[in-house]
Structures are given as C-alpha cells and as structure tokens.
Design a protein around this motif. Structure first.
Motif, PDB file in Angstrom:
ATOM      1  N   ALA A  62       0.810  -1.222   0.000  1.00  0.00           N
ATOM      2  CA  ALA A  62       0.000   0.000   0.000  1.00  0.00           C
ATOM      3  C   ALA A  62       0.845   1.274   0.000  1.00  0.00           C
ATOM      4  O   ALA A  62       0.352   2.344  -0.355  1.00  0.00           O
ATOM      5  N   GLN A  63       2.125   1.191   0.381  1.00  0.00           N
ATOM      6  CA  GLN A  63       2.991   2.376   0.350  1.00  0.00           C
ATOM      7  C   GLN A  63       3.248   2.856  -1.067  1.00  0.00           C
ATOM      8  O   GLN A  63       3.484   4.033  -1.292  1.00  0.00           O
ATOM      9  N   PHE A  64       3.231   1.957  -2.018  1.00  0.00           N
ATOM     10  CA  PHE A  64       3.439   2.329  -3.420  1.00  0.00           C
ATOM     11  C   PHE A  64       2.119   2.829  -3.984  1.00  0.00           C
ATOM     12  O   PHE A  64       1.140   2.085  -4.066  1.00  0.00           O
ATOM     13  N   THR A  65       2.076   4.093  -4.392  1.00  0.00           N
ATOM     14  CA  THR A  65       0.835   4.677  -4.921  1.00  0.00           C
ATOM     15  C   THR A  65       1.010   5.268  -6.310  1.00  0.00           C
ATOM     16  O   THR A  65       0.061   5.775  -6.890  1.00  0.00           O
ATOM     17  N   ALA A  66       2.233   5.219  -6.843  1.00  0.00           N
ATOM     18  CA  ALA A  66       2.507   5.761  -8.173  1.00  0.00           C
ATOM     19  C   ALA A  66       3.724   5.054  -8.765  1.00  0.00           C
ATOM     20  O   ALA A  66       4.511   4.431  -8.048  1.00  0.00           O
ATOM     21  N   GLY A 119       4.458  -5.395 -10.174  1.00  0.00           N
ATOM     22  CA  GLY A 119       4.501  -3.944 -10.212  1.00  0.00           C
ATOM     23  C   GLY A 119       5.707  -3.341  -9.506  1.00  0.00           C
ATOM     24  O   GLY A 119       5.705  -2.157  -9.185  1.00  0.00           O
ATOM     25  N   VAL A 120       6.740  -4.149  -9.275  1.00  0.00           N
ATOM     26  CA  VAL A 120       7.921  -3.657  -8.572  1.00  0.00           C
ATOM     27  C   VAL A 120       9.182  -4.234  -9.209  1.00  0.00           C
ATOM     28  O   VAL A 120       9.153  -5.328  -9.786  1.00  0.00           O
ATOM     29  N   SER A 121      10.265  -3.487  -9.145  1.00  0.00           N
ATOM     30  CA  SER A 121      11.567  -3.934  -9.641  1.00  0.00           C
ATOM     31  C   SER A 121      12.640  -3.521  -8.636  1.00  0.00           C
ATOM     32  O   SER A 121      12.324  -2.943  -7.594  1.00  0.00           O
ATOM     33  N   ALA A 161       4.414   0.145 -11.457  1.00  0.00           N
ATOM     34  CA  ALA A 161       2.978   0.343 -11.668  1.00  0.00           C
ATOM     35  C   ALA A 161       2.433   1.142 -10.488  1.00  0.00           C
ATOM     36  O   ALA A 161       3.052   1.190  -9.420  1.00  0.00           O
ATOM     37  N   ALA A 162       1.283   1.754 -10.685  1.00  0.00           N
ATOM     38  CA  ALA A 162       0.676   2.531  -9.595  1.00  0.00           C
ATOM     39  C   ALA A 162       0.216   1.626  -8.461  1.00  0.00           C
ATOM     40  O   ALA A 162       0.180   2.045  -7.303  1.00  0.00           O
ATOM     41  N   THR A 163      -0.103   0.386  -8.800  1.00  0.00           N
ATOM     42  CA  THR A 163      -0.515  -0.578  -7.783  1.00  0.00           C
ATOM     43  C   THR A 163       0.495  -1.717  -7.748  1.00  0.00           C
ATOM     44  O   THR A 163       0.785  -2.338  -8.772  1.00  0.00           O
ATOM     45  N   VAL A 164       1.036  -1.967  -6.578  1.00  0.00           N
ATOM     46  CA  VAL A 164       1.974  -3.064  -6.369  1.00  0.00           C
ATOM     47  C   VAL A 164       1.260  -4.127  -5.557  1.00  0.00           C
ATOM     48  O   VAL A 164       0.582  -3.812  -4.581  1.00  0.00           O
ATOM     49  N   THR A 165       1.406  -5.391  -5.992  1.00  0.00           N
ATOM     50  CA  THR A 165       0.782  -6.475  -5.231  1.00  0.00           C
ATOM     51  C   THR A 165       1.832  -7.118  -4.328  1.00  0.00           C
ATOM     52  O   THR A 165       3.017  -7.144  -4.645  1.00  0.00           O
ATOM     53  N   ALA A 166       1.369  -7.630  -3.218  1.00  0.00           N
ATOM     54  CA  ALA A 166       2.261  -8.241  -2.225  1.00  0.00           C
ATOM     55  C   ALA A 166       2.817  -9.562  -2.740  1.00  0.00           C
ATOM     56  O   ALA A 166       2.164 -10.264  -3.511  1.00  0.00           O
ATOM     57  N   GLY A 167       4.013  -9.904  -2.295  1.00  0.00           N
ATOM     58  CA  GLY A 167       4.637 -11.176  -2.645  1.00  0.00           C
ATOM     59  C   GLY A 167       6.145 -11.080  -2.564  1.00  0.00           C
ATOM     60  O   GLY A 167       6.703 -10.030  -2.222  1.00  0.00           O
ATOM     61  N   ALA A 168       6.795 -12.175  -2.899  1.00  0.00           N
ATOM     62  CA  ALA A 168       8.260 -12.217  -2.881  1.00  0.00           C
ATOM     63  C   ALA A 168       8.807 -11.234  -3.922  1.00  0.00           C
ATOM     64  O   ALA A 168       8.278 -11.133  -5.025  1.00  0.00           O
TER      65      ALA A 168
END
Length: 180
Positions: A62-66, A119-121, A161-168
C-alpha cells in the motif's frame, strides 16, 4: 671414374655445410603467467560480513501509490581483497551487472514466481546515485594496489505500476569486474 664420384660427393657435402652456415636463424621467446585464481571479490551486505544476499527488507504494498516510487534503499559493497595479489597497481575497475530487466529496461526485474510481487523492480545505483541498468557498465572506481578496496553501491525497491501487489520480491543479479 671413382675419383670423380668421390669428388662430386665431397663437393655436395661442403656445399650443404656452407649453405647451413649462412642460414638465418633466431629465437622465439613466449612469455606469460599462469595464476592460481582470479581476483577475489566479496559482497559485503549492510552490517558488514560477507555473503551473496543483500536484504532489502519488507515494504507494505500500500505504500506504493505511483510509478517510480522507491523504498528501502540499502547500501552494500563489493570488496576487492588485495590489488597486489590480483596483479595490478594504481588501477581502476568498473562493474557490469547482469540480470533480467524490467519492462523499462532500466531496472532489474524481480524473479517471477507464483507468489511473487507484481509492479515492482530493483533499482541499482553507484555511490553517487547514478543508475546502473541491466547489462550496463558502471563508471570507473579507483582500486588500491595494496590492501582491500570497498566499492559502495545501493539497491532499492522501485514501483513499475501505480498498484503493487504483495509477494516475494527477489532478483538475481550477476556482476563482472574489469580492471584497467
């Protein structure tokens, strides 16, 4: 008849001997060195020690918003153990980091798994904050010719991505050092 054959044979012998006395010759010297090992480079994660894992910790999705937000910047060092043992002096080194690129090509993709974050790198930078993309070579760093050299980098999570999903959110990144 026997005398002329003998004279002809003796003439051939002296002729051949005379030719070899005037032949050009030389010596080829091959030079090189066989070393016991390559120059050892260790990874020093935060808090010191040696290991191959750099823990980036946990961040709430939820911290990632953009797009482009970064969290958990973590310093780590590549340690060149001893320039003299590696066979160089007054040298510089640069590093090429390899791994899967994210969709932008500028950052490292997290390893896709069934329970992986989306949605994360991973953003990788040198100690001056300059981005190092997958396959790119860092700037040159001075390397000590006696004793160890510690070269600092940092990594952080970066939203793609504006929305990041939780996971490894793991990435395998290789490196190669070139000494100049």
């Amino acid at each position: 008849m026997k005398k002329s054959l003998l004279a002809l044979s003796a003439g051939l012998v002296f002729s051949v001997a005379g030719t070899s006395a005037f032949a050009n010759s030389g010596t080829i010297m091959f030079q090189g060195k066989i070393t016991a090992a390559t120059c050892p480079i260790e990874i020093s994660p935060p808090g010191g020690g040696v290991g191959s894992a750099v823990p980036l910790g946990e961040v709430a999705a939820a911290q990632f918003t953009a797009v482009g937000q970064e969290y958990n910047r973590t310093n780590f060092e590549l340690v060149v153990k001893d320039g003299a043992a590696c066979g160089f002096n007054n040298s510089t080194a640069n590093f090429t980091f390899t791994g899967a690129a994210d969709t932008s090509g500028n950052y490292f993709a997290v390893t896709p798994t069934s329970d992986g974050a989306l949605g994360v790198s991973i953003a990788l930078r040198d100690d001056l904050g300059k981005d190092i993309a997958p396959g790119a070579t860092s700037d040159d760093f001075d390397v000590n010719d006696i004793g160890e050299t510690r070269i600092r980098f940092n990594a952080s999570y970066r939203s793609t991505a504006a929305t990041v999903t939780a996971g490894a959110a793991n990435a395998d990144v290789g490196f190669t050092a070139a000494f100049n």
